[in-house]
Design a protein around this motif. Structure first.
Motif, short mmCIF file in Angstrom:
data_model
loop_
_atom_site.label_atom_id
_atom_site.label_comp_id
_atom_site.label_asym_id
_atom_site.label_seq_id
_atom_site.Cartn_x
_atom_site.Cartn_y
_atom_site.Cartn_z
N LEU A 104 0.84 -1.21 0.00
CA LEU A 104 0.00 0.00 0.00
C LEU A 104 0.87 1.26 0.00
CD1 LEU A 104 -2.83 1.39 0.27
CD2 LEU A 104 -2.45 1.34 2.74
N LEU A 105 1.86 1.30 0.90
CA LEU A 105 2.70 2.49 1.01
C LEU A 105 3.52 2.72 -0.26
CD1 LEU A 105 3.82 2.18 4.75
CD2 LEU A 105 2.25 3.87 3.78
N ASP A 106 3.98 1.64 -0.87
CA ASP A 106 4.75 1.75 -2.11
C ASP A 106 3.87 2.26 -3.25
OD1 ASP A 106 7.25 1.32 -3.52
OD2 ASP A 106 6.29 -0.38 -4.51
N ARG A 107 2.67 1.70 -3.36
CA ARG A 107 1.78 2.08 -4.46
C ARG A 107 1.35 3.54 -4.35
NH1 ARG A 107 -1.18 -2.05 -7.06
NH2 ARG A 107 0.05 -3.97 -7.15
N ILE A 108 0.98 3.98 -3.14
CA ILE A 108 0.44 5.34 -3.05
C ILE A 108 1.54 6.40 -3.14
CG2 ILE A 108 -1.69 4.69 -1.86
CD1 ILE A 108 -0.56 5.50 0.75
N GLN A 109 2.78 6.01 -2.89
CA GLN A 109 3.87 6.97 -3.02
C GLN A 109 4.69 6.74 -4.30
OE1 GLN A 109 5.47 8.06 1.28
NE2 GLN A 109 5.01 5.89 1.19
N GLY A 110 4.27 5.79 -5.10
CA GLY A 110 4.94 5.53 -6.38
C GLY A 110 6.43 5.25 -6.24
N GLY A 111 6.82 4.61 -5.15
CA GLY A 111 8.22 4.25 -4.95
C GLY A 111 9.11 5.39 -4.48
N GLN A 112 8.54 6.60 -4.41
CA GLN A 112 9.37 7.76 -4.07
C GLN A 112 9.82 7.79 -2.60
OE1 GLN A 112 10.81 9.83 -6.33
NE2 GLN A 112 9.93 8.18 -7.57
N GLN A 113 9.15 6.98 -1.77
CA GLN A 113 9.57 6.92 -0.36
C GLN A 113 11.01 6.46 -0.22
OE1 GLN A 113 7.44 4.84 -1.81
NE2 GLN A 113 8.06 2.74 -1.33
N PHE A 114 11.51 5.71 -1.20
CA PHE A 114 12.89 5.19 -1.08
C PHE A 114 13.93 6.23 -1.47
CE2 PHE A 114 10.85 0.84 -2.04
CZ PHE A 114 10.62 0.61 -0.70
N GLU A 115 13.49 7.35 -2.01
CA GLU A 115 14.43 8.42 -2.37
C GLU A 115 14.58 9.44 -1.25
OE1 GLU A 115 16.01 7.84 -5.10
OE2 GLU A 115 14.66 6.33 -5.96
N LYS A 116 13.74 9.29 -0.23
CA LYS A 116 13.73 10.26 0.88
C LYS A 116 14.97 10.10 1.77
CE LYS A 116 11.00 10.31 4.55
NZ LYS A 116 9.83 10.06 5.44
N GLU A 117 15.52 11.22 2.22
CA GLU A 117 16.63 11.17 3.18
C GLU A 117 16.09 11.03 4.61
OE1 GLU A 117 20.14 11.52 2.93
OE2 GLU A 117 19.78 11.08 0.82
N PHE A 118 16.80 10.29 5.42
CA PHE A 118 16.48 10.22 6.85
C PHE A 118 17.51 11.08 7.58
CE2 PHE A 118 13.23 6.88 7.58
CZ PHE A 118 13.01 6.53 6.26
N PRO A 119 17.08 12.25 8.10
CA PRO A 119 18.06 13.19 8.65
C PRO A 119 18.75 12.67 9.91
CG PRO A 119 15.81 14.00 8.98
CD PRO A 119 15.70 12.78 8.13
N ASN A 120 19.97 13.17 10.13
CA ASN A 120 20.75 12.87 11.34
C ASN A 120 21.08 11.39 11.52
OD1 ASN A 120 20.63 15.64 12.11
ND2 ASN A 120 18.55 15.28 12.84
N ALA A 121 21.32 10.70 10.42
CA ALA A 121 21.71 9.29 10.51
C ALA A 121 23.19 9.18 10.88
CB ALA A 121 21.46 8.60 9.18
N LYS A 122 23.51 8.21 11.71
CA LYS A 122 24.91 7.92 11.99
C LYS A 122 25.50 7.03 10.91
CE LYS A 122 24.83 8.27 17.01
NZ LYS A 122 24.45 7.45 18.18
N ARG A 123 24.65 6.20 10.33
CA ARG A 123 25.09 5.32 9.26
C ARG A 123 24.17 5.49 8.06
NH1 ARG A 123 28.35 1.23 11.45
NH2 ARG A 123 27.86 -0.26 9.82
N LYS A 124 24.77 5.47 6.88
CA LYS A 124 23.96 5.63 5.68
C LYS A 124 24.47 4.66 4.62
CE LYS A 124 22.73 8.89 2.12
NZ LYS A 124 23.02 10.18 1.48
N ILE A 125 23.56 3.90 4.06
CA ILE A 125 23.94 2.92 3.04
C ILE A 125 24.03 3.59 1.68
CG2 ILE A 125 23.05 0.92 1.75
CD1 ILE A 125 21.97 -0.09 4.49
N ILE A 126 25.13 3.35 0.99
CA ILE A 126 25.25 3.76 -0.40
C ILE A 126 24.96 2.52 -1.24
CG2 ILE A 126 26.74 4.87 -2.12
CD1 ILE A 126 26.32 6.50 0.51
#
Lengths: 177, 177
Positions: free
Chosen positions: B140-162
């Motif tokens: 549901l979350l993927d369909r209603i956001q058209g996959g764009q949720q995965f492009e969002k930044e999560f602020p103040n992360a100590k670790r970030k996957i490239i």
């Protein structure tokens, strides 16, 4: 497209319900079979009952270890898709994967052997944030089938849901055996 | 679009890991908050650690019962989307839901009160086969956001996957506290 799934790295008992959900997602999203190293007859029993009620021929196969099946499937021309939060973005990878004929999807639990990264044809990340192997598998299967898996009929179902905006509508097939 | 989630009907202990995965999916797929009636400090602790490491401000709120929050959100103009295998096909419903500004998604466990079908603005089925509330929420979350949720930044992360095609690439932010 033929899709099969292999579950690796799960911990006994602790991961049982998650593994059951991984199997249920595989079935409901159009995979034909799941291979798993955990010999838990309850999972097989649960899925057997679900086939019986809701149709289809989804299979569970218990295996001794994951590597021989991955190698065998590669030899048979299957492409190996390994789900990992470290992998290539699914938004980028999905077009390539959609073109394949036969896929073996590797679903890891918390710890997976390093070797799988090398054996896989695609290491795919469903987002780069921790969530769940259940959701990762579902998104991959939905993306590569473009949602069409939900239009598929499950043959020989005793019960069939007629989607409805309010309440429940279930067709029950009477049998006389 | 503001998305919040409420988890209802779960059974203590038996559903704890599933509820944790529901919370993780909510966070990783762009929801801001999950409400739950199960007072399990471990779940809050797990999600707190994940925010700390991987960023963002995802919140867990414990509530006494689900109905007041559903009614309150309706009054505030949220549309209520109830996930149910009996509901309208997501392939049909998604266009309408995408147009909404504020959504409260109701994620049930095995048994849910009948009343929720009436209170919901949308009863949506992610397929009409049994699988998992974790996968249903993710789709549901993927369909209603058209996959764009995965492009969002999560602020103040100590670790970030490239994201990378082979192996693991993690950016670690050093701090001096």
């Amino acid at each position: 497209m033929v899709i099969e799934v292999v579950r690796i790295g799960q911990r006994l008992v602790r991961d049982d319900r998650v593994t059951t959900h991984v199997a249920l997602v595989s079935r409901a999203f159009g995979a034909e079979r799941i291979f798993m190293t955990e010999i838990n007859p309850e999972i097989k029993d649960t899925l057997g009952k679900i086939n019986d009620t809701w149709g289809g021929n989804f299979e569970i196969e218990f295996i001794d270890s994951w590597k021989p099946i991955v190698k065998k499937k590669k030899e048979e021309g299957f492409k190996i898709v390994h789900l990992s939060m470290y992998g290539e973005k699914i938004n980028d990878a999905q077009e390539e994967i959609r073109k394949e004929e036969n896929l073996l999807i590797v679903v890891g639990a918390e710890k997976v052997p390093r070797e799988i990264y090398e054996l896989a044809d695609f290491n795919v990340g469903v987002g780069s944030q921790p969530h769940s192997e259940i959701s990762a598998l579902a998104i991959l299967l939905d993306r590569i089938q473009g949602g069409q898996q939900f239009e598929k009929e499950f043959p020989n179902a005793k019960r069939k849901i007629i989607p409805t905006k309010t309440g429940k509508n279930v067709q029950v097939k009477e049998t006389r055996d």
